[in-house]
Design a protein around this motif. Structure first.
Motif, PDB file in Angstrom:
ATOM      1  N   GLU A   1      46.769  42.059  43.906  1.00  0.00           N
ATOM      2  CA  GLU A   1      46.769  41.241  42.695  1.00  0.00           C
ATOM      3  C   GLU A   1      47.672  40.017  42.823  1.00  0.00           C
ATOM      4  N   THR A   2      48.574  40.009  43.796  1.00  0.00           N
ATOM      5  CA  THR A   2      49.491  38.879  43.975  1.00  0.00           C
ATOM      6  C   THR A   2      48.934  37.820  44.923  1.00  0.00           C
ATOM      7  N   LEU A   3      47.763  38.065  45.513  1.00  0.00           N
ATOM      8  CA  LEU A   3      47.178  37.104  46.441  1.00  0.00           C
ATOM      9  C   LEU A   3      46.728  35.839  45.715  1.00  0.00           C
ATOM     10  N   ASP A   4      46.604  34.751  46.463  1.00  0.00           N
ATOM     11  CA  ASP A   4      46.119  33.494  45.894  1.00  0.00           C
ATOM     12  C   ASP A   4      44.700  33.662  45.357  1.00  0.00           C
ATOM     13  N   LYS A   5      44.341  32.791  44.424  1.00  0.00           N
ATOM     14  CA  LYS A   5      43.035  32.869  43.765  1.00  0.00           C
ATOM     15  C   LYS A   5      41.883  32.829  44.760  1.00  0.00           C
ATOM     16  N   ASP A   6      41.979  31.934  45.770  1.00  0.00           N
ATOM     17  CA  ASP A   6      40.897  31.818  46.760  1.00  0.00           C
ATOM     18  C   ASP A   6      40.714  33.118  47.531  1.00  0.00           C
ATOM     19  N   TYR A   7      41.815  33.798  47.824  1.00  0.00           N
ATOM     20  CA  TYR A   7      41.757  35.065  48.544  1.00  0.00           C
ATOM     21  C   TYR A   7      41.105  36.140  47.669  1.00  0.00           C
ATOM     22  N   ILE A   8      41.475  36.154  46.393  1.00  0.00           N
ATOM     23  CA  ILE A   8      40.898  37.127  45.457  1.00  0.00           C
ATOM     24  C   ILE A   8      39.391  36.912  45.338  1.00  0.00           C
ATOM     25  N   THR A   9      38.966  35.651  45.280  1.00  0.00           N
ATOM     26  CA  THR A   9      37.533  35.344  45.169  1.00  0.00           C
ATOM     27  C   THR A   9      36.771  35.871  46.375  1.00  0.00           C
ATOM     28  N   VAL A  10      37.291  35.612  47.566  1.00  0.00           N
ATOM     29  CA  VAL A  10      36.645  36.087  48.800  1.00  0.00           C
ATOM     30  C   VAL A  10      36.573  37.609  48.807  1.00  0.00           C
ATOM     31  N   LEU A  11      37.675  38.273  48.472  1.00  0.00           N
ATOM     32  CA  LEU A  11      37.704  39.741  48.467  1.00  0.00           C
ATOM     33  C   LEU A  11      36.748  40.314  47.426  1.00  0.00           C
ATOM     34  N   THR A  12      36.650  39.648  46.278  1.00  0.00           N
ATOM     35  CA  THR A  12      35.774  40.134  45.211  1.00  0.00           C
ATOM     36  C   THR A  12      34.319  40.146  45.658  1.00  0.00           C
ATOM     37  N   TYR A  13      33.849  39.020  46.204  1.00  0.00           N
ATOM     38  CA  TYR A  13      32.457  38.962  46.659  1.00  0.00           C
ATOM     39  C   TYR A  13      32.230  39.891  47.847  1.00  0.00           C
ATOM     40  N   ALA A  14      33.216  39.974  48.738  1.00  0.00           N
ATOM     41  CA  ALA A  14      33.090  40.871  49.892  1.00  0.00           C
ATOM     42  C   ALA A  14      32.952  42.318  49.422  1.00  0.00           C
TER      43      ALA A  14
ATOM     44  N   ARG B   1      37.011  31.489  57.418  1.00  0.00           N
ATOM     45  CA  ARG B   1      37.626  32.110  58.598  1.00  0.00           C
ATOM     46  C   ARG B   1      39.144  32.116  58.477  1.00  0.00           C
ATOM     47  N   PHE B   2      39.693  31.048  57.911  1.00  0.00           N
ATOM     48  CA  PHE B   2      41.143  30.957  57.720  1.00  0.00           C
ATOM     49  C   PHE B   2      41.616  32.076  56.790  1.00  0.00           C
ATOM     50  N   ILE B   3      40.895  32.252  55.675  1.00  0.00           N
ATOM     51  CA  ILE B   3      41.250  33.302  54.716  1.00  0.00           C
ATOM     52  C   ILE B   3      41.078  34.675  55.348  1.00  0.00           C
ATOM     53  N   MET B   4      39.986  34.865  56.085  1.00  0.00           N
ATOM     54  CA  MET B   4      39.730  36.145  56.721  1.00  0.00           C
ATOM     55  C   MET B   4      40.812  36.482  57.754  1.00  0.00           C
ATOM     56  N   TYR B   5      41.268  35.451  58.468  1.00  0.00           N
ATOM     57  CA  TYR B   5      42.328  35.669  59.454  1.00  0.00           C
ATOM     58  C   TYR B   5      43.579  36.219  58.770  1.00  0.00           C
ATOM     59  N   HIS B   6      43.964  35.608  57.658  1.00  0.00           N
ATOM     60  CA  HIS B   6      45.180  36.043  56.964  1.00  0.00           C
ATOM     61  C   HIS B   6      45.004  37.409  56.290  1.00  0.00           C
TER      62      HIS B   6
END
Length: 244
Positions: free
Chosen positions: A124-137, A161-166
């Protein structure tokens, strides 16, 4: 050599039958792995930190209470403690680098939660862009196609890819070629449970619509049942007759 978690194949009739067939026609040996005992967890942590078992005993007891001997969650918890600087390398009195921690601080930081609850809070503390990627995934499944994820989110491949790497560095996602996967089904479930129940249908609708477009307009091998699965979960949002 086949490895699997027994709780993950109960609903997979094809895989269950395949494993049964293998056992009938092949000379095979099944090895059932239980969760590790407290002593074994202590040995693992002792080896990981290059310290004696006596030195790591108290830390191991705390971690064992949180993980119940699950080696995956043990590693996740160690990474989390390091990230939160509750477990860190410091110079000792002899000017040697050594792992240090404060047992009381760890207990106070996580008084009652198990590792899944702790990981959920961290997500829940991740950046918004990370949350969006995880949500759809998470809506796509435990394993997902990165190109489809990219088209669904409508982002560029470099950023994805950058988000996935992190996310991989954080021990949430692992990448193999063009496939992504949650490192554990419980983490996948934790991410899916984070989604607002009022919003879940919207995400599945968007995915279903994108898969339908790819199915009709691109030479991609899209399973029609995947489209139906997502649209069934979002059927109240289907307004066009051709969608129904």
């Amino acid at each position: 050599l086949v490895t699997y978690r027994s709780n993950e194949i109960q609903d997979n009739l094809f895989l269950t039958k395949k494993i049964k067939d293998w056992k009938e026609i092949l000379s095979s040996t099944s090895i059932h792995l239980e969760s590790l005992k407290i002593g074994e967890i202590n040995e693992f942590i002792s080896d990981s930190l290059s310290m004696s078992c006596d030195e790591t005993k108290k830390l191991s007891e705390i971690i064992y209470r949180k993980t119940q001997g699950n080696i995956f969650f043990t590693k996740q918890f160690l990474m989390l403690l390091n990230e939160k600087k509750l477990l860190s390398v410091e110079l000792d009195n002899c000017e040697r680098y050594k792992w240090k921690w404060n047992a009381e601080s760890i207990i106070n930081e996580y008084p009652t939660e198990n590792v899944i609850q702790i990981i959920s809070k961290q997500l829940e503390t991740l950046d918004k862009d990370y949350i969006t990627v995880l949500t759809y995934a998470a809506c796509l499944g435990n394993v997902f196609d990165l190109e489809i994820l990219d088209q669904v989110i409508e982002t560029n491949k470099t950023q994805l890819r950058f988000i996935m790497y992190h996310l991989g560095q954080k021990g949430i996602i692992e990448i193999n070629g063009n496939r992504g996967a949650f490192v554990h089904d419980r983490i996948h479930q934790a991410v899916y449970n984070m989604i607002d129940p009022m919003e879940i249908k919207k995400y599945h609708f968007i995915i279903g619509k994108k898969l339908h477009y790819i199915f009709l307009n691109e030479e991609r091998n899209i399973n029609i049942f995947d489209i139906v699965f997502h649209w069934n979960l979002a059927k109240n949002l289907l307004t066009q007759e051709k969608e129904k």
